[in-house]
Motif scaffolding. Structure first.
Motif, PDB file in Angstrom:
ATOM      1  N   LEU A 119      16.065  -7.615  -6.952  1.00 18.89           N
ATOM      2  CA  LEU A 119      15.956  -6.193  -6.661  1.00 18.89           C
ATOM      3  C   LEU A 119      14.509  -5.837  -6.354  1.00 18.89           C
ATOM      4  N   LEU A 120      14.319  -4.966  -5.348  1.00 16.91           N
ATOM      5  CA  LEU A 120      12.984  -4.579  -4.891  1.00 16.91           C
ATOM      6  C   LEU A 120      12.809  -3.066  -4.945  1.00 16.91           C
ATOM      7  N   ASP A 121      11.579  -2.645  -4.752  1.00 21.70           N
ATOM      8  CA  ASP A 121      11.237  -1.249  -4.458  1.00 21.70           C
ATOM      9  C   ASP A 121      11.795  -0.260  -5.470  1.00 21.70           C
ATOM     10  N   PHE A 122      11.268  -0.322  -6.688  1.00 27.98           N
ATOM     11  CA  PHE A 122      11.667   0.614  -7.736  1.00 27.98           C
ATOM     12  C   PHE A 122      10.878   1.923  -7.644  1.00 27.98           C
ATOM     13  N   GLU A 123      10.319   2.184  -6.482  1.00 21.62           N
ATOM     14  CA  GLU A 123       9.487   3.367  -6.285  1.00 21.62           C
ATOM     15  C   GLU A 123      10.301   4.654  -6.357  1.00 21.62           C
ATOM     16  N   GLY A 124      11.600   4.590  -6.001  1.00 20.81           N
ATOM     17  CA  GLY A 124      12.374   5.814  -5.874  1.00 20.81           C
ATOM     18  C   GLY A 124      12.077   6.481  -4.543  1.00 20.81           C
ATOM     19  N   GLU A 125      12.411   7.747  -4.419  1.00 16.76           N
ATOM     20  CA  GLU A 125      12.207   8.479  -3.174  1.00 16.76           C
ATOM     21  C   GLU A 125      10.738   8.907  -3.064  1.00 16.76           C
TER      22      GLU A 125
ATOM     23  N   ALA B 264       9.192  10.925  -1.296  1.00 16.21           N
ATOM     24  CA  ALA B 264       8.946  12.348  -1.053  1.00 16.21           C
ATOM     25  C   ALA B 264       9.038  13.184  -2.317  1.00 16.21           C
ATOM     26  N   VAL B 265       9.416  12.555  -3.439  1.00 20.52           N
ATOM     27  CA  VAL B 265       9.614  13.272  -4.702  1.00 20.52           C
ATOM     28  C   VAL B 265       8.447  12.968  -5.639  1.00 20.52           C
ATOM     29  N   PRO B 266       7.902  13.980  -6.332  1.00 23.50           N
ATOM     30  CA  PRO B 266       6.794  13.725  -7.266  1.00 23.50           C
ATOM     31  C   PRO B 266       7.142  12.664  -8.300  1.00 23.50           C
ATOM     32  N   VAL B 267       6.117  11.961  -8.782  1.00 24.50           N
ATOM     33  CA  VAL B 267       6.313  10.854  -9.715  1.00 24.50           C
ATOM     34  C   VAL B 267       7.082  11.295 -10.949  1.00 24.50           C
ATOM     35  N   ALA B 268       6.743  12.450 -11.511  1.00 25.04           N
ATOM     36  CA  ALA B 268       7.404  12.905 -12.743  1.00 25.04           C
ATOM     37  C   ALA B 268       8.914  13.025 -12.555  1.00 25.04           C
ATOM     38  N   GLU B 269       9.357  13.476 -11.397  1.00 21.95           N
ATOM     39  CA  GLU B 269      10.789  13.596 -11.139  1.00 21.95           C
ATOM     40  C   GLU B 269      11.437  12.220 -10.997  1.00 21.95           C
ATOM     41  N   ARG B 270      10.710  11.280 -10.384  1.00 27.11           N
ATOM     42  CA  ARG B 270      11.271   9.935 -10.209  1.00 27.11           C
ATOM     43  C   ARG B 270      11.355   9.181 -11.523  1.00 27.11           C
ATOM     44  N   GLN B 271      10.592   9.615 -12.513  1.00 29.83           N
ATOM     45  CA  GLN B 271      10.611   8.961 -13.817  1.00 29.83           C
ATOM     46  C   GLN B 271      11.697   9.523 -14.734  1.00 29.83           C
ATOM     47  N   ARG B 272      12.407  10.535 -14.297  1.00 26.86           N
ATOM     48  CA  ARG B 272      13.438  11.117 -15.144  1.00 26.86           C
ATOM     49  C   ARG B 272      14.561  10.125 -15.399  1.00 26.86           C
ATOM     50  N   LEU B 273      15.109  10.185 -16.601  1.00 27.41           N
ATOM     51  CA  LEU B 273      16.208   9.299 -16.961  1.00 27.41           C
ATOM     52  C   LEU B 273      17.486   9.751 -16.284  1.00 27.41           C
ATOM     53  N   SER B 274      18.339   8.786 -15.966  1.00 25.03           N
ATOM     54  CA  SER B 274      19.622   9.094 -15.343  1.00 25.03           C
ATOM     55  C   SER B 274      20.636   8.042 -15.759  1.00 25.03           C
TER      56      SER B 274
ATOM     57  N   LEU C 171       0.851  -1.179   0.000  1.00 19.97           N
ATOM     58  CA  LEU C 171       0.000   0.000   0.000  1.00 19.97           C
ATOM     59  C   LEU C 171       0.889   1.232   0.000  1.00 19.97           C
ATOM     60  N   PHE C 172       0.743   2.062  -1.017  1.00 25.18           N
ATOM     61  CA  PHE C 172       1.538   3.286  -1.085  1.00 25.18           C
ATOM     62  C   PHE C 172       0.864   4.338  -0.210  1.00 25.18           C
ATOM     63  N   ARG C 173       1.561   4.778   0.804  1.00 28.86           N
ATOM     64  CA  ARG C 173       0.969   5.718   1.748  1.00 28.86           C
ATOM     65  C   ARG C 173       1.066   7.170   1.254  1.00 28.86           C
ATOM     66  N   ARG C 174       2.236   7.577   0.789  1.00 26.64           N
ATOM     67  CA  ARG C 174       2.391   8.930   0.249  1.00 26.64           C
ATOM     68  C   ARG C 174       1.936   8.897  -1.207  1.00 26.64           C
ATOM     69  N   LEU C 175       0.962   9.729  -1.544  1.00 27.26           N
ATOM     70  CA  LEU C 175       0.361   9.678  -2.873  1.00 27.26           C
ATOM     71  C   LEU C 175       0.760  10.886  -3.721  1.00 27.26           C
ATOM     72  N   TRP C 176       1.177  10.579  -4.946  1.00 29.67           N
ATOM     73  CA  TRP C 176       1.405  11.590  -5.966  1.00 29.67           C
ATOM     74  C   TRP C 176       0.608  11.173  -7.199  1.00 29.67           C
ATOM     75  N   PRO C 177       0.012  12.112  -7.934  1.00 27.36           N
ATOM     76  CA  PRO C 177      -0.738  11.737  -9.137  1.00 27.36           C
ATOM     77  C   PRO C 177       0.147  10.987 -10.136  1.00 27.36           C
ATOM     78  N   GLY C 178      -0.375   9.910 -10.694  1.00 28.79           N
ATOM     79  CA  GLY C 178       0.352   9.162 -11.713  1.00 28.79           C
ATOM     80  C   GLY C 178       0.613   7.725 -11.305  1.00 28.79           C
ATOM     81  N   HIS C 179       1.074   6.949 -12.271  1.00 22.82           N
ATOM     82  CA  HIS C 179       1.421   5.556 -12.012  1.00 22.82           C
ATOM     83  C   HIS C 179       2.711   5.495 -11.198  1.00 22.82           C
ATOM     84  N   ASN C 180       2.670   4.765 -10.094  1.00 25.54           N
ATOM     85  CA  ASN C 180       3.851   4.675  -9.250  1.00 25.54           C
ATOM     86  C   ASN C 180       4.989   4.005 -10.022  1.00 25.54           C
ATOM     87  N   PRO C 181       6.214   4.556  -9.972  1.00 27.54           N
ATOM     88  CA  PRO C 181       7.335   3.950 -10.705  1.00 27.54           C
ATOM     89  C   PRO C 181       7.602   2.502 -10.321  1.00 27.54           C
TER      90      PRO C 181
END
Length: 463
Positions: A346-352, A354-364, A162-172
């Motif tokens: 490997l687990l938990d590809f959610e990223g941080e 506290a950061v909006p989904v769009a930022e976590r989806q950025r390429l690096s 269950l994702f507790r902190r919610l940001w609009p969009g599909h969770n990474p």
């Protein structure tokens, strides 16, 4: 505030997953209240906005409902309180006992059933991935160790996060894990739960991931636990070199490096890739320098190393070779991997969170993940020395263990087809410094006794 919001204003700040600890709560507003299971016992998915310092963060509360005075002893630890709630389909209200519904297996079993049916409600939608079957009738148990989310294990077969902190969009986590479905290095995904959430900037309703269902790995052992055990065994015989110790971890570190490279290759095949332009590279380096500037202002002990850190970021900005970027893990460390009978996963590809989904989806660069794991080896080696009576004597042993496993992971990563970290030191050093700066700020704010870990690592890297 309504009675329910008053209860939540007291209850939410006490939860492990609440990100605003240490700051006063100004407002609590129930923005959405979706009925998943009507009646009593009943279940509702709440979207709760918690205002702190002029900023509102959204959280998911899975609200269980029982008739007033009927909450059993097995659920009292999850109690939120008693309040008046509107009845479904009428304008009346009734007093109910409300509680964290994640702890009620009678109700969560119906979540599993809805996922198995791949049902779509008006507000909350249950999605099953194509080609998978989900067993019903399993009993859930809440895991106790998580910080930012809540996970339920169904009879050691499935795990529902269950994702507790919610940001609009599909969770990474869902997006990336679904893209890697079939890989032996990730837990198999089965489905997810979603609802529409308003984008705070545009007001548009955006499909948003509330939870995801994956395979539960019965034989898994946490990577951090394995590494810490290796270090503890070595500290018991510090006269022995890490390579000669019975609990040597280097072989596992090398295999973990190879598994990480395989996942990065699969991500590059399944999801978008790019090459950073010089302007984008300079912007990334500028963001690193900005984080350093803020950290130096807050933590005086970082100041002696600031010039060496800036030089590393400047060198990164002046790279004369293209920098390939892709989707990466984003928050990679020993606590995000487990060792199973079949190898590393490997687990938990959610990223941080506290950061909006769009930022976590950025390429690096995939070397960002490599840097995160290298920092994790330093933490595994050094954290057991905090308050240790023989810390000065064991400091050299800690450095030797960390270095051996850093090298083994890098060798495994290159052998597994990843970018050879040894041949890209300018990029790796910048990402590792940037991660260490983040650690300095985190430790100064939350665990001052651990501050020496990143500071000593920065001193060693800059030396």
């Amino acid at each position: 505030m309504t009675q329910l919001e008053e209860l939540l204003a007291t209850w939410i700040p006490q939860q492990r997953w609440f990100a605003g600890k240490g700051l006063p709560v100004d407002t609590v507003t129930v923005e959405e209240q979706h009925v998943i299971i009507p009646g009593v016992p009943g279940l509702r998915a709440l979207v709760v906005a918690v205002g702190q310092g002029g900023v509102a963060d959204r959280y998911q509360v899975l609200l269980g409902l029982r008739r007033a005075g009927t909450l059993g002893s097995d659920l009292r630890h999850a109690s939120i309180g008693s309040c008046e709630l509107a009845l479904e389909g009428s304008g009346g209200t009734v007093v109910r006992d409300v509680y964290d519904g994640a702890h009620d297996p009678e109700l969560t079993g119906l979540l599993l059933q809805r996922l198995a049916e791949d049902g779509s409600g008006r507000a909350v939608r249950f999605r099953r991935l194509p080609g998978v079957a989900i067993r019903r009738g399993l009993r859930s148990l809440v895991l106790t160790g998580e910080q930012s989310n809540t996970s339920l294990v169904f009879d050691e077969e499935y795990i529902l996060k269950l994702f507790r902190r919610l940001w609009p969009g599909h969770n990474p986590d869902l997006e990336v894990t679904a893209a890697l479905a079939g890989s032996p290095f990730v837990a198999r995904p089965y489905g997810w739960i979603e609802a529409d959430l308003a984008d705070p900037h545009t007001g548009d309703q955006v499909p948003t991931t509330l939870a995801m269902l994956q395979e539960y790995l019965r034989s898994a052992t946490d990577g951090w636990v394995l590494a810490a055990t290796s270090v503890r065994d070595l500290y018991g015989s510090p006269e022995i070199a890490p390579a000669d110790a019975g609990g040597d971890f280097a072989g596992e570190a090398e295999r973990l490096g190879s598994a990480t490279a395989a996942v990065h290759r699969d991500l590059a095949r399944a999801l978008p890739t790019d090459v950073l332009s010089p302007a984008a590279l300079a912007a990334m380096a500028g963001a690193m320098a900005g984080r350093l500037h803020r950290a130096v202002r807050e933590v005086d002990a970082l100041a002696p190393y600031a010039s060496a850190l800036r030089a590393a970021f400047d060198a990164f900005a002046r790279l004369d070779a293209p920098l390939p970027v892709q989707r990466v893990h984003g928050d990679y460390h020993l606590g995000q991997v487990v060792r199973t009978d079949g190898g590393w996963v490997l687990l938990d590809f959610e990223g941080e969170p506290a950061v909006p989904v769009a930022e976590r989806q950025r390429l690096s660069s995939p070397l960002r993940d490599v840097a995160g794991m290298l920092r994790s080896f330093d933490y595994a080696a050094r954290h057991q020395l905090i308050g240790h009576p023989r810390a000065p004597e064991l400091a050299g042993t800690a450095r030797a263990w960390a270095q051996r496993n850093r090298e083994a992971f890098s060798v495994g990563y290159a052998y597994g087809g990843g970018i050879d970290p040894e041949k890209h030191q300018t990029v790796l050093r910048a990402f590792e410094y940037d991660k260490a700066v983040y650690e300095v700020l985190y430790e100064a704010r939350h665990r001052p006794s651990w501050l020496r870990i990143p500071l000593d690592s920065i001193a060693a890297l800059a030396g």
